[in-house]
Design a protein around this motif. Sequence first.
Motif, PDB file in Angstrom:
ATOM      1  N   ASN A  86       0.759  -0.456   0.359  1.00  0.00           N
ATOM      2  CA  ASN A  86       0.229  -0.358   0.474  1.00  0.00           C
ATOM      3  C   ASN A  86       0.949   1.485  -0.466  1.00  0.00           C
ATOM      4  O   ASN A  86       0.255   2.500   0.161  1.00  0.00           O
ATOM      5  N   LEU A 124       2.947   1.815   2.563  1.00  0.00           N
ATOM      6  CA  LEU A 124       3.549   2.105   3.610  1.00  0.00           C
ATOM      7  C   LEU A 124       5.415   2.308   3.665  1.00  0.00           C
ATOM      8  O   LEU A 124       5.275   0.404   3.626  1.00  0.00           O
ATOM      9  N   ARG A 168       6.922   5.985   6.419  1.00  0.00           N
ATOM     10  CA  ARG A 168       6.439   6.891   5.570  1.00  0.00           C
ATOM     11  C   ARG A 168       5.111   6.142   4.872  1.00  0.00           C
ATOM     12  O   ARG A 168       5.213   5.663   4.661  1.00  0.00           O
ATOM     13  N   TYR A 169       4.398   7.759   4.731  1.00  0.00           N
ATOM     14  CA  TYR A 169       3.192   7.067   4.102  1.00  0.00           C
ATOM     15  C   TYR A 169       2.862   8.218   3.481  1.00  0.00           C
ATOM     16  O   TYR A 169       2.505   9.081   3.614  1.00  0.00           O
ATOM     17  N   SER A 170       1.900   7.501   1.979  1.00  0.00           N
ATOM     18  CA  SER A 170       1.319   8.650   1.073  1.00  0.00           C
ATOM     19  C   SER A 170       0.041   8.423   0.908  1.00  0.00           C
ATOM     20  O   SER A 170      -0.210   7.907   0.246  1.00  0.00           O
ATOM     21  N   PRO A 171      -1.301   9.184   1.629  1.00  0.00           N
ATOM     22  CA  PRO A 171      -2.274   8.772   1.560  1.00  0.00           C
ATOM     23  C   PRO A 171      -2.915   9.375   0.296  1.00  0.00           C
ATOM     24  O   PRO A 171      -4.160   8.872  -0.729  1.00  0.00           O
ATOM     25  N   ILE A 172      -2.791  10.247  -0.134  1.00  0.00           N
ATOM     26  CA  ILE A 172      -3.209  11.083  -1.897  1.00  0.00           C
ATOM     27  C   ILE A 172      -1.656  11.224  -2.073  1.00  0.00           C
ATOM     28  O   ILE A 172      -0.545  11.771  -2.051  1.00  0.00           O
ATOM     29  N   ASP A 173      -1.668  11.646  -4.128  1.00  0.00           N
ATOM     30  CA  ASP A 173      -0.335  11.728  -4.612  1.00  0.00           C
ATOM     31  C   ASP A 173       0.368  13.050  -3.578  1.00  0.00           C
ATOM     32  O   ASP A 173       1.447  13.055  -4.158  1.00  0.00           O
ATOM     33  N   TRP A 201       0.183  14.527  -0.944  1.00  0.00           N
ATOM     34  CA  TRP A 201       0.612  14.452   0.108  1.00  0.00           C
ATOM     35  C   TRP A 201       1.599  13.370   0.465  1.00  0.00           C
ATOM     36  O   TRP A 201       1.115  12.360   0.631  1.00  0.00           O
ATOM     37  N   ARG A 202       2.044  13.340   1.618  1.00  0.00           N
ATOM     38  CA  ARG A 202       4.013  12.854   2.122  1.00  0.00           C
ATOM     39  C   ARG A 202       3.208  12.534   3.478  1.00  0.00           C
ATOM     40  O   ARG A 202       4.061  13.890   3.710  1.00  0.00           O
ATOM     41  N   ILE A 203       3.320  11.820   4.305  1.00  0.00           N
ATOM     42  CA  ILE A 203       3.453  11.725   6.215  1.00  0.00           C
ATOM     43  C   ILE A 203       4.870  11.357   6.227  1.00  0.00           C
ATOM     44  O   ILE A 203       5.084   9.850   6.355  1.00  0.00           O
ATOM     45  N   ASN A 214       4.879  16.908   7.322  1.00  0.00           N
ATOM     46  CA  ASN A 214       3.953  16.820   6.215  1.00  0.00           C
ATOM     47  C   ASN A 214       4.113  17.418   5.093  1.00  0.00           C
ATOM     48  O   ASN A 214       4.974  18.740   4.739  1.00  0.00           O
TER      49      ASN A 214
END
Length: 617
Positions: free
Chosen positions: A242, A244, A279-284, A286-288, A326
């Motif tokens: 996914n 992550l 690290r994760y990108s819920p949408i293209d 936005w990267r957390i 973010n």
Amino acid sequence: MQKCCLPAIAMLWLSTATALFAENIDRQEKPITVTATRTTQTANEALAAMTVISRKDIERQQARSIQDLLRGVPGVNIINNGGMGKATSINMRGTESDHVLVLIDGIKVGSATSGTTSFQNIPIDQIERIEIVRGPRSSLYGSEAIGGVIQIFTRKGGRGLKPNLSFGGGSYQTFNGSVGLSGGNGPGWFNLNASGMTTRGFNSCTGKPSPGGAGCFTNEQSDRDGYRNIAGSLRAGYRFENGLDIETNFLHSDGKTEFDGTFVNNSEIIQQVLGGTARYSPIDIWRISLTAGRSREDSDNFFRDALENTFKSRFNTQRDTVSLLNDIVFTQTQLLTLGFDYQNDQINSTEDFAITSRNNFGVFAQHQASLAAHDLQLSLRHDDNEQFGSRVTGGAAWGYALNERLRLTASFGSAYKAPTFNELYFPNFGNARLQPEESRSYELGANGQTDWGNWSLHVYETHIDDLIAFDASTRAPANIDQARIRGLEGVLNTQIKGWHLNANLTLLNPENNASGANNGNTLPRRAQESIRFDAHRAIGKFTLGGMLLVEGERYDDLANTRKLESYVKLDLRVEYAFNQSWRIQGRLENLFDKHYETAAFFNQPGRNFFATLRYQP
């Protein structure tokens, strides 16, 4: 060596290297960095002055310690108290040794009591890469980053299962070895490494009388002062379907060092860093990124005589940090970063500190944008410190590409440094009324790429207010000093007749602006001129190389009455590759057996030799 000669030598070498060039230099891929902006970018995109040292650089230079590796790097001044494993501090761009922020795999490290990092106890066999960013970075990192940031990355795994080992020995009855295993297949990777070293060393202190008493805080002790270190590291990561991406890191270093002293003459130091990042990108767009970790520095100090080894003191510090970043991509040329940092420092000591912990909360925003030939970076940070309240710092940087090969830069940054626990609360010494030191810096730069190589030039001026110094009237530290530091840094990389050449030049004017007798004096222990030449060339299975370091005079005291002379040091090295996996290396350091000191009365290594056998398929 006269001060005026050093710039002339540098300019002569640079012009000669350019004139002799007769072939195009190979284009090398620029390394990916994260320290300058806390976001991913290539080194040539950064608007800050920076140096990146890779694992290949470490092994090619045959460096055996961090101070060995960083000596002569632009803007970096090394102070070492007597050889391997002895107290080592770094001044960056003429600022104080506790004005350098140090990270290991994204985790802030260092002693909360002294305010510095024990570089001498970080094993170089565990290091994958070092990023050095020069100039203020408080607007991104908070306290300490007045002079710059040094981030150390431990070794990382790749594809396939690969072992590695090395073993070496040489002068001063020095031996070291390391063994490691790295691997990766698909989404996962790991690296596991262990190392050890021991040396009998040499007499670290001359013990000559000084105006304030005996040198090195003791009378002459002609014994050898040894050091040993055992260390290990683990770094691993995994990327899920996914998107992550998680990573964990662990470093543990256990060192024991001997030195000369009347009250304490040996110490056991443990450094440990444990951290993790997700690290994760819920949408293209936005990267957390979430990073959390704990660093420890434990120091037990003893006095050894002919009969026993007596425990004297303990200084244990623990630092917990959490960072949430973010990254929001508005367009392909605009990136907004919103960040939150939490830090908690705790100490546990045999000394009776009035306060033993404090918290700091920080929030910051950074905007990076590119428009045609212009690059812009703006940052603003607010810190809420449990002891000192609110602090606001900011930074601005601008770059302009005149063409594809030449870019100009300009920047401004404010920064601050919170007082250490020692300065605030050490019994019968500290001053709880101290306020943070503050600075503002201005910088102009230019860098270019040509057919014959690449180069950069940076000039800067830093003003520091409320510098903490010892106040003789109250016999305690106080915010009584000021400083103005001006500097120039030049770098040239080129290739001539198969020789890869690198030249670094640093000119520094660190002036004490405090009122009183020391006004106008040079800040102590800063070399005002430094030139480093590196060269290497492959000839069949052999690789030849060398490093010439020229450092100007410096003063050891605020009054500028005790001068440390300039020196020239030449190191030569050779490597022979038996095949793609096995190679043997040898380095002859300080060929002319030059006696020099970076701190008064503390000896440095004379002529010495070290050989290493390496295996890495």
